[in-house]
Design a protein around this motif. Sequence first.
Motif, PDB file in Angstrom:
ATOM      1  N   HIS A  83       0.849  -1.177   0.000  1.00 48.68           N
ATOM      2  CA  HIS A  83       0.000   0.000   0.000  1.00 48.68           C
ATOM      3  C   HIS A  83       0.892   1.237   0.000  1.00 48.68           C
ATOM      4  O   HIS A  83       1.963   1.232   0.605  1.00 48.68           O
ATOM      5  N   ILE A  84       0.432   2.272  -0.622  1.00 43.76           N
ATOM      6  CA  ILE A  84       1.134   3.551  -0.590  1.00 43.76           C
ATOM      7  C   ILE A  84       0.541   4.365   0.548  1.00 43.76           C
ATOM      8  O   ILE A  84      -0.679   4.524   0.644  1.00 43.76           O
ATOM      9  N   VAL A  85       1.408   4.846   1.432  1.00 45.53           N
ATOM     10  CA  VAL A  85       0.972   5.702   2.531  1.00 45.53           C
ATOM     11  C   VAL A  85       1.862   6.940   2.576  1.00 45.53           C
ATOM     12  O   VAL A  85       2.981   6.939   2.068  1.00 45.53           O
ATOM     13  N   GLU A  86       1.341   7.978   3.181  1.00 42.94           N
ATOM     14  CA  GLU A  86       2.136   9.197   3.342  1.00 42.94           C
ATOM     15  C   GLU A  86       2.760   9.204   4.736  1.00 42.94           C
ATOM     16  O   GLU A  86       2.081   9.003   5.736  1.00 42.94           O
ATOM     17  N   GLU A  87       4.075   9.386   4.771  1.00 43.94           N
ATOM     18  CA  GLU A  87       4.806   9.495   6.029  1.00 43.94           C
ATOM     19  C   GLU A  87       5.725  10.698   5.950  1.00 43.94           C
ATOM     20  O   GLU A  87       6.562  10.783   5.043  1.00 43.94           O
ATOM     21  N   GLU A  90       6.054  12.361   2.620  1.00 47.53           N
ATOM     22  CA  GLU A  90       6.532  11.579   1.479  1.00 47.53           C
ATOM     23  C   GLU A  90       5.664  10.344   1.302  1.00 47.53           C
ATOM     24  O   GLU A  90       5.156   9.776   2.273  1.00 47.53           O
ATOM     25  N   LEU A  91       5.509   9.920   0.052  1.00 56.63           N
ATOM     26  CA  LEU A  91       4.772   8.696  -0.230  1.00 56.63           C
ATOM     27  C   LEU A  91       5.728   7.518  -0.101  1.00 56.63           C
ATOM     28  O   LEU A  91       6.808   7.496  -0.683  1.00 56.63           O
ATOM     29  N   ARG A  93       5.916   3.114   0.087  1.00 56.78           N
ATOM     30  CA  ARG A  93       5.217   1.844  -0.155  1.00 56.78           C
ATOM     31  C   ARG A  93       5.480   0.916   1.027  1.00 56.78           C
ATOM     32  O   ARG A  93       6.617   0.596   1.348  1.00 56.78           O
TER      33      ARG A  93
END
Length: 168
Positions: A83-87, A90-91, A93
């Motif tokens: 899943h792509i998440v924002e941390e 920044e994006l 995976r």
Amino acid sequence: MAYSAMAVANAFIKRAKEGRLQNLSPMKLQKLLYYAHSWNLALKDKPLLDDFFARWTYGPVIPSLYHEFKEYGASDILDYGGHIVEEDGELVRKRPIVGKRDEATWALIDRIIEVYGGYSGAQLSSMTHSKDSAWSQTGEVDGGPIPNAELARCVRNVAKSKNVSQTS
């Protein structure tokens, strides 16, 4: 604790990458997950996955995983899902997987591979269509969910006869 379907899917993919599971197509992955989740429900009365199986034409399917791996068609899955998440702006995976210390879940996965891993995706799909399967007994092929209680009920005797560990 129930895992994300992606975490358990990635555990099967890990075993395939290790050479312990051959010909892991998306269809085969779906059916192995079906059996793993059903056996866990039958033996431990707890879900393995935090997702549901839907009644699709070729048997039980977790829709989110179908979309993640459909690009492989009938070919072997070559990479982990994620899943792509924002941390921190920044994006990133994320590729979840069953924890290394969860020996009971890894033992279940390995037992499912031992029992069902030699079958093709098409053969496993055919098995899930048997008249006594949860897929067959819970309604029309309409994409609706298959209840966990039915998944457990329909595999309970098979799982017990295959000597799957019932420890947590």
